[in-house]
Design a protein around this motif. Structure first.
Motif, PDB file in Angstrom:
ATOM      1  N   PHE A   1       0.518  -1.511   0.103  1.00  0.00           N
ATOM      2  CA  PHE A   1      -0.095  -0.193  -0.029  1.00  0.00           C
ATOM      3  C   PHE A   1       1.102   1.325  -0.250  1.00  0.00           C
ATOM      4  CE2 PHE A   1      -2.305  -3.410   2.067  1.00  0.00           C
ATOM      5  CZ  PHE A   1      -3.259  -3.463   1.430  1.00  0.00           C
ATOM      6  N   ARG A   2       1.945   0.886   0.224  1.00  0.00           N
ATOM      7  CA  ARG A   2       2.662   2.484   0.710  1.00  0.00           C
ATOM      8  C   ARG A   2       2.732   2.968  -1.038  1.00  0.00           C
ATOM      9  NH1 ARG A   2       7.270   4.643  -1.852  1.00  0.00           N
ATOM     10  NH2 ARG A   2       8.741   5.292  -0.541  1.00  0.00           N
ATOM     11  N   ASP A   3       2.266   2.633  -1.915  1.00  0.00           N
ATOM     12  CA  ASP A   3       2.085   3.585  -3.348  1.00  0.00           C
ATOM     13  C   ASP A   3       0.904   4.573  -3.185  1.00  0.00           C
ATOM     14  OD1 ASP A   3       2.599   4.372  -6.362  1.00  0.00           O
ATOM     15  OD2 ASP A   3       1.338   3.639  -7.070  1.00  0.00           O
ATOM     16  N   SER A   4      -0.144   3.870  -2.385  1.00  0.00           N
ATOM     17  CA  SER A   4      -0.824   4.457  -2.430  1.00  0.00           C
ATOM     18  C   SER A   4      -1.304   5.749  -1.304  1.00  0.00           C
ATOM     19  CB  SER A   4      -2.216   3.123  -1.520  1.00  0.00           C
ATOM     20  OG  SER A   4      -2.770   2.137  -3.001  1.00  0.00           O
ATOM     21  N   VAL A   5      -0.357   5.140  -0.333  1.00  0.00           N
ATOM     22  CA  VAL A   5      -0.047   6.252   0.114  1.00  0.00           C
ATOM     23  C   VAL A   5       0.668   7.560   0.426  1.00  0.00           C
ATOM     24  CG1 VAL A   5       0.218   6.868   2.667  1.00  0.00           C
ATOM     25  CG2 VAL A   5      -0.728   4.446   2.418  1.00  0.00           C
ATOM     26  N   VAL A   6       1.388   7.753  -0.453  1.00  0.00           N
ATOM     27  CA  VAL A   6       2.475   8.466  -0.957  1.00  0.00           C
ATOM     28  C   VAL A   6       0.942   9.374  -2.059  1.00  0.00           C
ATOM     29  CG1 VAL A   6       4.087   8.907  -2.814  1.00  0.00           C
ATOM     30  CG2 VAL A   6       4.456   7.574  -1.140  1.00  0.00           C
ATOM     31  N   ARG A   7       0.377   8.641  -3.071  1.00  0.00           N
ATOM     32  CA  ARG A   7      -0.614   8.947  -3.943  1.00  0.00           C
ATOM     33  C   ARG A   7      -1.551   9.939  -3.029  1.00  0.00           C
ATOM     34  NH1 ARG A   7      -2.220   5.355  -8.577  1.00  0.00           N
ATOM     35  NH2 ARG A   7      -2.747   6.807  -8.875  1.00  0.00           N
ATOM     36  N   ILE A   8      -2.062   9.262  -1.665  1.00  0.00           N
ATOM     37  CA  ILE A   8      -2.489  10.339  -0.945  1.00  0.00           C
ATOM     38  C   ILE A   8      -1.995  11.222  -0.502  1.00  0.00           C
ATOM     39  CG2 ILE A   8      -4.091  10.589   0.876  1.00  0.00           C
ATOM     40  CD1 ILE A   8      -4.464   6.792   0.443  1.00  0.00           C
ATOM     41  N   LEU A   9      -0.667  11.647  -0.160  1.00  0.00           N
ATOM     42  CA  LEU A   9      -0.115  12.095  -0.104  1.00  0.00           C
ATOM     43  C   LEU A   9       0.038  13.559  -0.782  1.00  0.00           C
ATOM     44  CD1 LEU A   9       0.960  13.679   2.651  1.00  0.00           C
ATOM     45  CD2 LEU A   9       3.391  12.610   2.422  1.00  0.00           C
ATOM     46  N   LYS A  10       0.482  13.346  -1.631  1.00  0.00           N
ATOM     47  CA  LYS A  10       0.451  14.310  -3.170  1.00  0.00           C
ATOM     48  C   LYS A  10      -1.146  14.987  -3.451  1.00  0.00           C
ATOM     49  CE  LYS A  10       3.816  11.903  -5.828  1.00  0.00           C
ATOM     50  NZ  LYS A  10       4.285  11.516  -6.612  1.00  0.00           N
ATOM     51  N   TRP A  11      -1.705  13.874  -3.126  1.00  0.00           N
ATOM     52  CA  TRP A  11      -3.178  14.517  -4.057  1.00  0.00           C
ATOM     53  C   TRP A  11      -3.924  15.193  -2.156  1.00  0.00           C
ATOM     54  CZ3 TRP A  11      -6.634  15.641  -6.729  1.00  0.00           C
ATOM     55  CH2 TRP A  11      -8.834  16.132  -6.507  1.00  0.00           C
ATOM     56  N   LEU A  12      -3.344  15.666  -1.373  1.00  0.00           N
ATOM     57  CA  LEU A  12      -3.535  16.668  -0.141  1.00  0.00           C
ATOM     58  C   LEU A  12      -3.243  17.475  -0.135  1.00  0.00           C
ATOM     59  CD1 LEU A  12      -3.809  13.602   2.479  1.00  0.00           C
ATOM     60  CD2 LEU A  12      -6.050  15.336   1.714  1.00  0.00           C
ATOM     61  N   ASP A  13      -1.356  17.117  -0.794  1.00  0.00           N
ATOM     62  CA  ASP A  13      -0.444  18.298  -0.764  1.00  0.00           C
ATOM     63  C   ASP A  13      -1.154  19.340  -2.123  1.00  0.00           C
ATOM     64  OD1 ASP A  13       2.201  19.430   0.092  1.00  0.00           O
ATOM     65  OD2 ASP A  13       2.244  19.775  -1.812  1.00  0.00           O
ATOM     66  N   HIS A  14      -1.648  18.464  -3.206  1.00  0.00           N
ATOM     67  CA  HIS A  14      -2.153  19.538  -4.339  1.00  0.00           C
ATOM     68  C   HIS A  14      -3.537  19.930  -4.400  1.00  0.00           C
ATOM     69  CE1 HIS A  14      -3.204  20.213  -8.596  1.00  0.00           C
ATOM     70  NE2 HIS A  14      -4.022  19.973  -8.088  1.00  0.00           N
ATOM     71  N   CYS A  15      -4.281  19.984  -3.429  1.00  0.00           N
ATOM     72  CA  CYS A  15      -5.496  20.393  -3.222  1.00  0.00           C
ATOM     73  C   CYS A  15      -5.368  20.935  -2.470  1.00  0.00           C
ATOM     74  CB  CYS A  15      -6.619  19.304  -2.845  1.00  0.00           C
ATOM     75  SG  CYS A  15      -8.594  19.422  -2.558  1.00  0.00           S
ATOM     76  N   GLN A  16      -4.784  20.795  -1.235  1.00  0.00           N
ATOM     77  CA  GLN A  16      -4.511  21.908  -0.462  1.00  0.00           C
ATOM     78  C   GLN A  16      -4.499  23.875  -0.541  1.00  0.00           C
ATOM     79  OE1 GLN A  16      -1.524  22.246   2.161  1.00  0.00           O
ATOM     80  NE2 GLN A  16      -2.003  23.804   4.132  1.00  0.00           N
ATOM     81  N   ILE A  17      -5.509  24.403   0.205  1.00  0.00           N
ATOM     82  CA  ILE A  17      -5.365  25.699  -0.482  1.00  0.00           C
ATOM     83  C   ILE A  17      -4.782  26.798   0.214  1.00  0.00           C
ATOM     84  CG2 ILE A  17      -7.107  28.479  -0.655  1.00  0.00           C
ATOM     85  CD1 ILE A  17      -9.397  26.221  -0.840  1.00  0.00           C
ATOM     86  N   ARG A  18      -3.527  26.764  -0.170  1.00  0.00           N
ATOM     87  CA  ARG A  18      -1.912  27.965   0.330  1.00  0.00           C
ATOM     88  C   ARG A  18      -2.197  29.546  -0.037  1.00  0.00           C
ATOM     89  NH1 ARG A  18       1.572  24.152   1.015  1.00  0.00           N
ATOM     90  NH2 ARG A  18       0.998  21.807   0.648  1.00  0.00           N
TER      91      ARG A  18
END
Length: 234
Positions: free
Chosen positions: A168-185
């Motif tokens: 599941f390592r790749d899934s967790v990394v992709r989740i983190l990427k999505w959360l990072d991308h979706c964050q309103i900075r």
């Protein structure tokens, strides 16, 4: 809705409107006592019975509507329109959901015309909520729940320990990427936010921001090796 009621907006009667009235109501549309429907609520839906105080306030407001003070009414309509514009600008004309989104679209059309940029954007954004099902054209309650769903997935993977397994390592990394991308900075024009409910363009502040932050912190704090892998891949 306040704006539309304040200006007494009314759609032109067409064959479609007349057909809908025939289909939806069990009696003649023009014979319905509409003010009485305000307190006519099925017992299943009446979570809190109307108090005498509430009914009294209704009566006072009914009386006021018969002789509304024009300058005050114009100021209220103007303020309602301003709030509609603020929400449209913050959510790229997606608004909180499809119900008030369609009302906002009518407001912008009434105030600015069908040729306005705002009405055109609203018209295009309708497709974010519409989809074809086996029963015909359907309407979603929002334009999705992508951020919220992914935040819960991330929490589940980390809290169960599955996120640290190679599978599941790749899934967790992709989740983190999505959360990072979706964050309103960058703060939106009219309020502060961190994460939306669905995606970045919708931008509305939601409770899901808490879950997104929790999910991201869990990955970074509990599975730091995955977080380092994410940063290395950026």
């Amino acid at each position: 809705m306040g704006y539309l009621y304040g200006v007494r907006f009314q759609m032109q009667e067409t064959e479609l409107v007349l057909a809908l009235r025939e289909e939806l109501y069990t009696q003649n549309y023009h014979s319905i006592d509409w003010p009485a429907q305000r307190s006519y609520v099925h017992e299943v839906d009446l979570y809190t019975p109307h108090s005498m105080l509430l009914e009294g306030v209704y009566a006072i407001l009914d009386t006021y509507e018969q002789c509304a003070f024009p300058p005050l009414r114009r100021a209220a309509v103007r303020r309602s329109y301003e709030l509609v514009v603020l929400e449209d600008e913050n959510t790229d004309c997606q608004d909180l959901g499809p119900v008030n989104k369609m009302m906002n679209q009518i407001v912008r059309m009434h105030a600015e015309g069908r040729e306005s940029e705002a009405y055109r954007k609203h018209y295009e954004r309708r497709h974010d909520f519409m989809w074809l099902g086996k029963e015909g054209m359907m309407m979603c309650g929002t334009n999705g729940s992508q951020l919220w769903d992914i935040a819960f997935m991330g929490q589940a993977l980390i809290e169960t320990g599955l996120g640290e397994e190679e599978e599941f390592r790749d899934s967790v990394v992709r989740i983190l990427k999505w959360l990072d991308h979706c964050q309103i900075r960058e703060n939106p024009k009219h309020f502060k936010s961190a994460w939306p409910f669905s995606m970045k363009t919708q931008g509305g502040p939601e409770q899901s921001a808490v879950d997104a932050a929790k999910s991201k912190l869990l990955v970074v704090c509990i599975a730091p090796t995955l977080a380092r892998g994410f940063r290395a891949g950026c």
